[in-house]
Scaffold this motif. Sequence first.
Motif, PDB file in Angstrom:
ATOM      1  N   LYS A  66       0.293  -2.102   8.644  1.00  0.00           N
ATOM      2  CA  LYS A  66       0.261  -1.133   9.752  1.00  0.00           C
ATOM      3  C   LYS A  66       0.708   0.251   9.295  1.00  0.00           C
ATOM      4  O   LYS A  66       0.322   1.270   9.879  1.00  0.00           O
ATOM      5  CB  LYS A  66       1.151  -1.610  10.909  1.00  0.00           C
ATOM      6  CG  LYS A  66       0.467  -2.695  11.703  1.00  0.00           C
ATOM      7  CD  LYS A  66       1.218  -3.034  12.964  1.00  0.00           C
ATOM      8  CE  LYS A  66       0.498  -4.178  13.680  1.00  0.00           C
ATOM      9  NZ  LYS A  66       1.433  -5.111  14.297  1.00  0.00           N
TER      10      LYS A  66
ATOM     11  N   ALA B 149       3.331   1.466   3.105  1.00  0.00           N
ATOM     12  CA  ALA B 149       4.258   2.502   2.629  1.00  0.00           C
ATOM     13  C   ALA B 149       5.587   1.871   2.197  1.00  0.00           C
ATOM     14  O   ALA B 149       6.044   0.881   2.779  1.00  0.00           O
ATOM     15  CB  ALA B 149       4.498   3.533   3.731  1.00  0.00           C
TER      16      ALA B 149
ATOM     17  N   LYS C 187      -7.416  -1.527   3.313  1.00  0.00           N
ATOM     18  CA  LYS C 187      -7.458  -0.071   3.302  1.00  0.00           C
ATOM     19  C   LYS C 187      -6.571   0.567   2.235  1.00  0.00           C
ATOM     20  O   LYS C 187      -6.906   1.625   1.698  1.00  0.00           O
ATOM     21  CB  LYS C 187      -7.012   0.406   4.686  1.00  0.00           C
ATOM     22  CG  LYS C 187      -7.459   1.787   5.028  1.00  0.00           C
ATOM     23  CD  LYS C 187      -7.270   2.043   6.511  1.00  0.00           C
ATOM     24  CE  LYS C 187      -7.235   3.528   6.767  1.00  0.00           C
ATOM     25  NZ  LYS C 187      -6.962   3.861   8.148  1.00  0.00           N
TER      26      LYS C 187
ATOM     27  N   ALA D 223       0.256   3.529   0.432  1.00  0.00           N
ATOM     28  CA  ALA D 223      -0.056   4.938   0.759  1.00  0.00           C
ATOM     29  C   ALA D 223       1.105   5.883   0.485  1.00  0.00           C
ATOM     30  O   ALA D 223       1.082   7.030   0.934  1.00  0.00           O
ATOM     31  CB  ALA D 223      -0.506   5.060   2.204  1.00  0.00           C
TER      32      ALA D 223
ATOM     33  N   ALA E 267       5.570   6.615  -0.510  1.00  0.00           N
ATOM     34  CA  ALA E 267       6.896   6.364   0.037  1.00  0.00           C
ATOM     35  C   ALA E 267       6.803   6.586   1.542  1.00  0.00           C
ATOM     36  O   ALA E 267       5.920   7.312   2.016  1.00  0.00           O
ATOM     37  CB  ALA E 267       7.901   7.313  -0.592  1.00  0.00           C
ATOM     38  N   ASP E 268       7.705   5.942   2.291  1.00  0.00           N
ATOM     39  CA  ASP E 268       7.617   5.995   3.746  1.00  0.00           C
ATOM     40  C   ASP E 268       8.070   7.367   4.262  1.00  0.00           C
ATOM     41  O   ASP E 268       9.263   7.690   4.217  1.00  0.00           O
ATOM     42  CB  ASP E 268       8.475   4.875   4.355  1.00  0.00           C
ATOM     43  CG  ASP E 268       8.188   4.706   5.836  1.00  0.00           C
ATOM     44  OD1 ASP E 268       8.144   5.733   6.557  1.00  0.00           O
ATOM     45  OD2 ASP E 268       7.982   3.563   6.271  1.00  0.00           O
ATOM     46  N   ILE E 269       7.096   8.134   4.736  1.00  0.00           N
ATOM     47  CA  ILE E 269       7.384   9.514   5.158  1.00  0.00           C
ATOM     48  C   ILE E 269       8.273   9.519   6.405  1.00  0.00           C
ATOM     49  O   ILE E 269       9.166  10.362   6.542  1.00  0.00           O
ATOM     50  CB  ILE E 269       6.069  10.287   5.411  1.00  0.00           C
ATOM     51  CG1 ILE E 269       5.231  10.330   4.116  1.00  0.00           C
ATOM     52  CG2 ILE E 269       6.358  11.724   5.871  1.00  0.00           C
ATOM     53  CD1 ILE E 269       3.806  10.819   4.293  1.00  0.00           C
TER      54      ILE E 269
ATOM     55  N   GLY F 154       4.067   7.482  -3.877  1.00  0.00           N
ATOM     56  CA  GLY F 154       4.781   6.322  -4.411  1.00  0.00           C
ATOM     57  C   GLY F 154       3.861   5.149  -4.719  1.00  0.00           C
ATOM     58  O   GLY F 154       4.197   4.297  -5.542  1.00  0.00           O
TER      59      GLY F 154
ATOM     60  N   GLU G 244       2.486   5.889  -8.055  1.00  0.00           N
ATOM     61  CA  GLU G 244       3.597   5.686  -8.993  1.00  0.00           C
ATOM     62  C   GLU G 244       3.837   4.188  -9.243  1.00  0.00           C
ATOM     63  O   GLU G 244       4.143   3.784 -10.365  1.00  0.00           O
ATOM     64  CB  GLU G 244       4.850   6.371  -8.445  1.00  0.00           C
ATOM     65  CG  GLU G 244       4.705   7.893  -8.476  1.00  0.00           C
ATOM     66  CD  GLU G 244       5.749   8.625  -7.651  1.00  0.00           C
ATOM     67  OE1 GLU G 244       5.818   8.368  -6.430  1.00  0.00           O
ATOM     68  OE2 GLU G 244       6.485   9.441  -8.203  1.00  0.00           O
TER      69      GLU G 244
ATOM     70  N   GLU H 167       2.238  14.757  -2.846  1.00  0.00           N
ATOM     71  CA  GLU H 167       3.579  15.170  -2.400  1.00  0.00           C
ATOM     72  C   GLU H 167       3.680  16.665  -2.121  1.00  0.00           C
ATOM     73  O   GLU H 167       4.433  17.085  -1.240  1.00  0.00           O
ATOM     74  CB  GLU H 167       4.638  14.754  -3.431  1.00  0.00           C
ATOM     75  CG  GLU H 167       4.959  13.267  -3.425  1.00  0.00           C
ATOM     76  CD  GLU H 167       4.083  12.446  -4.346  1.00  0.00           C
ATOM     77  OE1 GLU H 167       2.987  12.916  -4.731  1.00  0.00           O
ATOM     78  OE2 GLU H 167       4.478  11.317  -4.681  1.00  0.00           O
TER      79      GLU H 167
ATOM     80  N   GLY I  43       8.803  11.500  -6.515  1.00  0.00           N
ATOM     81  CA  GLY I  43      10.188  11.107  -6.780  1.00  0.00           C
ATOM     82  C   GLY I  43      10.360   9.746  -7.403  1.00  0.00           C
ATOM     83  O   GLY I  43      11.483   9.320  -7.662  1.00  0.00           O
TER      84      GLY I  43
END
Length: 261
Positions: free
Chosen positions: A24, A28, A61, A65, A67-69, A112, A115, A135, A143
């Motif tokens: 969902k 992330a 999908k 996607a 790191a969790d923004i 991420g 990465e 980023e 990061g």
Amino acid sequence: MDFKNILLEQPEAGIYLLTVNRPKALNALNAATLDEIAAAIKKVAMDDGARVLLVTGAGEKAFVAGADIAEMQNATIEQAREFSEKGGRVMHALEALPVPVIALVNGFALGGGCELALACDWILAAPNAVFGQPEVNLGIPPGFGGTQRLPRRVGPARALEMLTTARQVKAEEAVAIGLANHMHPASELRAKGLDAARTIASRGPVAVRLVKQAVQRGGNLDLFAACALETDLFVQAFGTQDRKEGMTAFREKRAAKFRNR
Ligand code: CAA
């Protein structure tokens, strides 16, 4: 540890499959997910029978996607450091696993996520794979190691273009620039990953681990020191039962029975 954000399966003996499982949020990476990935890596590292780890994302999908923004949005300076160091430790641990790690990139691999794929030894991509380090759109640099691993994989000029423009690279181009090794239809990606894993698992396990060490540690040394390291590892293999078995089996014209000893 009970996993809530990842799945860790063993589809076949010696082969682990780690799936980041937050479809969902396009898988992330929040702090809890990073902790679970760290625990999964530890489990694989401690299993003497482990031969390969495959890493993928849940759903059709996204691989991951980023790191969790949402989690980063209100982070303090201290929390930002903690988060980057946590992510950094996970990427190092993945890279340092003694067995090969293959990313199966089945969609977006951004920030991420790119990465995470770069911390794997190599990448198999579905045609809908999209790689990028967006980023700079968020006002931050990567990061979790992207500024370091991306140039090492594709060269500094290509990496800087991706890092400073946030240009996304699709699967075909990713293969062309050496970011991904191969592209496979999405429906075959997992099977192709398992094929590669099975092939690796059939080879001498000590030798496979020594090869990974030689490439990774040697990459940080000058050529002379790196070749000296290779000699040390070559010699180390001569003390193993697997080396004796491998050479004896060749001379006896039969398949080797390796025991990781
Ligand atoms: N963090 C948190 N949530 C994310 C996310 C992320 N990185 N990426 C996607 N999501 C969430 C969305 O917020 C959305 O949630 P809601 O349904 O609750 O609104 C859900 O996943 C589906 O995403 P979209 O509706 O945006 O899907 P889309 O198909 O329209 O777009 C996308 C897909 C282009 C990948 C878009 O989601 C996107 O741009 N995501 C962010 C990519 C990004 O910037 N990644 C870098 C993060 S920073 C980082 O990673 C720093 C680091 O190096 C440590």
